[in-house]
Structure formats: structure tokens, C-alpha cells
Design an enzyme around this catalytic site. Sequence first.
Site, PDB file in Angstrom:
ATOM      1  N   THR A 115       0.793  -1.418   0.111  1.00 15.76           N
ATOM      2  CA  THR A 115       0.085  -0.021   0.098  1.00 15.76           C
ATOM      3  C   THR A 115       0.700   1.133   0.251  1.00 15.76           C
ATOM      4  OG1 THR A 115      -1.567   1.052   1.501  1.00 15.76           O
ATOM      5  CG2 THR A 115      -0.231  -0.388   2.469  1.00 15.76           C
ATOM      6  N   TYR A 139      -1.644   0.029  10.302  1.00 11.33           N
ATOM      7  CA  TYR A 139      -1.816  -0.468   9.047  1.00 11.33           C
ATOM      8  C   TYR A 139      -1.000  -0.653   8.069  1.00 11.33           C
ATOM      9  CZ  TYR A 139      -3.856  -1.258   4.569  1.00 11.33           C
ATOM     10  OH  TYR A 139      -3.861  -1.446   2.942  1.00 11.33           O
TER      11      TYR A 139
END
Length: 323
Positions: A115, A139
Site C-alpha cells: 500500500t 495498517y
Amino acid sequence: MILIVGGAGYIGSHVNKELNKRGYETVVFDNLSYGHEDFVKWGVFERGDLGSLDEIREVFSKYSIEAVMHFAAFTYVGESVEDPQKYYLNNLCNTLNLLQVMLEFSVKKFVFSSTCATYGNPIEIPITEEHPQDPINPYGKGKFMVEKVLEDYSRAYDLRYASLRYFNAAGADPDGEVGELHDPETHLIPLILDAAAGEREDIKIFGTDYDTPDGTCVRDYIHVTDLADAHIRALEYLKNGGASEFFNLGNGNGFSVREVIDVSRKVTGKTIKAVEDERRPGDPPVLVGSSKKAQEILGWKPEYADLHKIVETAWKWHQKKLK
Ligand code: UDP
């Protein structure tokens, strides 16, 4: 066969479709915690959990797995701050389980969903793969840690990987067979479309005083079918002997929240009520990626670079989903 871990989810299901279209055989492994069994329209389905080494081993014993694509992860940034353990156990530890079994069975090609959150607050736009990585939430940190593990495993065990750093995945399969279905939904485009469909009263604009042209956050929206295409190219790159690499996947164009709302009004023909609201903590003003490396090495070029097309496919899916 290609093992798609998390293949019942949003991006995994689109990749599964695309792989089958191109003649690959697939096995989807998913615990259905967030995935949808009716998204597994291609290949075979094995329900199982990455928390169990034995359940993973069963799949590797039953099928002849050539490569693994790994999409199974929790993806709510805010939740990762509230409950980091949930994120590290799944996104990090369970990925280690998967890699452990891959090595036991000598499966050495891995396509990983990473990501742009691994970069943290950007210091330079567009973000290239060389941009420093300094993730600011659990995350992003968990994904970053997996990337570091992959570097070490690649060196030590001859595992080869392509780690794909997505920008904002958006849109849906143009045929409407699969799409985005999150519960709870937190993403901008599906929420705008909920407002267009009258399922929610309005869309809140999180922050209007950013240092951007219209004061709202700018993001790089990349169509999920383009993401799927990049995964298959990454797989083929590894099959052809390509070395382990990191690739940004974005379309290189930034759109502000207001622009996304305007385009959605045009696509849907609805008056979508927008309400200005506070900033959402942790949102960088601008996230736009350079995907030059993926274009050069993988020959990848997004087909849905136009936001209009992205929202159109999302709207088509949204209307179908409501039926
Ligand atoms: N956003 C917004 N209202 C919403 C949801 C999101 O203004 O109800 C904004 C958010 O602050 C961000 C952009 O839309 O700037 C994209 O957010 P999303 O959650 O879709 O993706 P993220 O960029 O967090 O991965």
C-alpha cells in the site's frame, strides 16, 4: 494453479476473474470474515484461515500451487490505530504463516498487496518507489514490516516477490459480476454513491482547509480492473525469472474530494448533498503516485485513467448491488 488468498474480497475477486479469463486455474482461500462467497465465481474455493498452519498446509497438499497472490488483510486505517493487535496478528503474523507453508512446499513466487500507506506523509509528489517509507499507522506499518520480511526471505530462501503498493483502489468490474462491498463502508466513492442512491442523506467532506487547489484532499484513484491486470503482469514477470521488486500502482492523476463528488453527480445525474466536515485524523493532503516503474518493467498502463469511467463502473455495480 494460482492460489489467491483473500480471493473473496474486493481486489482479490477481480484478480480471480482476470486470471481465469486469461486461462489460469485458480484456488481461492478465504475465511469469509470480510469476503463474500458469491464473489468466488471462478476457480475452486477453499474456506480456511491463515491463522491455522494446518488449514494452509491442507490447501498446498491438495493442489499443485505454482504461485501465491495474497490479498487477505484488514484495511481500516482508523481501526488499526484503535486495535493494532488485530492488524499485526492478521496482516503480519498470518502472512508469516502463509510464507512458512509456501517455503515448506517450495512455492517461491509471491505477489503481495502492499500500500501507499507504507510511505506515510509524503515529502515529494508524485511518490516513487524510492520515496522514504515512514508509515504513520499500524495498517501501514504492518504492510511495511511484511515488505522487510520479504526482502530477507528473498535473500535467504530464494523466494521471489512482487510487492504492489496500491493507491486508492476504486471502481468495479465493468461487467458488473463483482464489485466493492465493505461493511462498514468507509471509502469515498461508494459512500458518495450511497448518497446518490438515497441510502444516506449526504456525503461528508472531511476537511476543506487543506493546502490543495480546492482545499480538499487529493487522491490517486486506480481502477480495480487495472490493478488486476498489474497483478497478472507481476505474476508473469516472476514466472519469466524477474527479480523481487516493489511497484507503485496508481494512475498518476490526483482528484480532490470535491472533484470526485462533481464527477459522481454527472455520472449518476443525481443531486448529491455534500456537507463540509472536520478533517479526518491521519489524512495527508495529497497522495499521488508515480507508476513509471510498473509501466517500464511490467508494461502496465491503466486503461481506466479517467475518473468518469471509474465512477461509471462503480455506479453500475452499486445499482446492481441494491437489487
Ligand atoms: N473522504 C471524505 N468523506 C468520506 C470518506 C472519505 O471526505 O466520507 C475523503 C478522505 O478524507 C480522503 C479521501 O476521501 O481524503 C479518500 O478516502 P478513502 O477513505 O476513500 O481512502 P483513503 O485515502 O483513506 O485510502
